[in-house]
Design an enzyme around this catalytic site. Structure first.
Site, mmCIF file in Angstrom:
data_model
loop_
_atom_site.group_PDB
_atom_site.id
_atom_site.type_symbol
_atom_site.label_atom_id
_atom_site.label_comp_id
_atom_site.label_asym_id
_atom_site.label_seq_id
_atom_site.Cartn_x
_atom_site.Cartn_y
_atom_site.Cartn_z
ATOM 1 N N HIS A 66 0.827 -1.213 0.000
ATOM 2 C CA HIS A 66 0.000 0.000 0.000
ATOM 3 C C HIS A 66 0.851 1.247 0.000
ATOM 4 O O HIS A 66 2.041 1.212 0.323
ATOM 5 C CB HIS A 66 -0.994 0.022 1.165
ATOM 6 C CG HIS A 66 -0.378 0.000 2.536
ATOM 7 N ND1 HIS A 66 -0.137 -1.160 3.230
ATOM 8 C CD2 HIS A 66 0.036 1.001 3.350
ATOM 9 C CE1 HIS A 66 0.397 -0.874 4.401
ATOM 10 N NE2 HIS A 66 0.530 0.429 4.501
ATOM 11 N N HIS A 75 4.014 7.012 3.853
ATOM 12 C CA HIS A 75 4.942 5.890 3.691
ATOM 13 C C HIS A 75 4.500 4.964 2.565
ATOM 14 O O HIS A 75 3.363 5.016 2.105
ATOM 15 C CB HIS A 75 5.111 5.102 5.003
ATOM 16 C CG HIS A 75 3.884 4.402 5.512
ATOM 17 N ND1 HIS A 75 3.028 4.957 6.426
ATOM 18 C CD2 HIS A 75 3.377 3.173 5.256
ATOM 19 C CE1 HIS A 75 2.050 4.109 6.704
ATOM 20 N NE2 HIS A 75 2.231 3.007 5.996
ATOM 21 N N GLU A 122 7.627 0.935 5.129
ATOM 22 C CA GLU A 122 7.071 -0.101 5.998
ATOM 23 C C GLU A 122 7.303 -1.440 5.295
ATOM 24 O O GLU A 122 7.096 -1.547 4.086
ATOM 25 C CB GLU A 122 5.567 0.139 6.185
ATOM 26 C CG GLU A 122 4.868 -0.899 7.042
ATOM 27 C CD GLU A 122 3.367 -0.614 7.221
ATOM 28 O OE1 GLU A 122 2.790 0.146 6.419
ATOM 29 O OE2 GLU A 122 2.792 -1.154 8.180
HETATM 30 CO CO CO Z 1 1.051 1.258 6.306
#
Ligand code: CO
Length: 134
Positions: free
Chosen positions: A7, A79, A130
């Site tokens: 994502h 992120h 991440e």
């Molecule tokens: Co995230």
């Protein structure tokens, strides 16, 4: 090491307003807001054919995205999340390469119920990364 882009996370002040734009203007498949008190955010997930967008709105006084929104009052890219097959092995390899893993380096349970780690943006072209175990 890295696999799919899981994502792209965007921090926003008003998650309802942002979700409405994705749903009503862009015609995307948008989830209901989910408060995540353990993470200090409310999340909305937007399913795209090839990845997801994660909208983040601060939740509570200690929200980890509060400072980001002070610096970026209109919201912004927060992120990127990449999948890895073995998060412990990925962490060890990154550390061996001199990369900084945020926090104590122990994977935490992320917004999807899977182990995640965050990597220092200064080591990754100015972008908070991440890692999520696929
Ligand atoms: Co995230």
């Amino acid at each position: 090491m890295i696999g799919r882009l899981n994502h792209v996370a965007i921090a926003v002040r008003d998650i309802g307003k942002a979700a409405k734009i994705y749903r009503d203007v862009l015609g995307a498949d948008v989830s209901a807001p989910v408060p995540q008190p353990d993470h200090g955010v409310t999340t909305v997930f937007i399913a795209l054919p090839n990845t997801k967008i994660e909208l983040l709105e601060p939740l509570g006084k200690e929200s980890p995205i509060a400072k980001f929104l002070e610096r970026n009052p209109d919201g912004g890219l927060h992120h990127l999340c990449y999948e890895v097959s073995d998060i412990g092995a990925a962490r060890d390899a990154l550390r061996a390469a001199g990369m900084r893993v945020l926090g104590d380096g122990e994977p935490k349970t992320g917004a999807h119920g899977k182990p995640v780690l965050f990597l220092h943006p200064k080591d990754f072209a100015g972008t908070l990364v991440e890692l999520e175990q696929a």
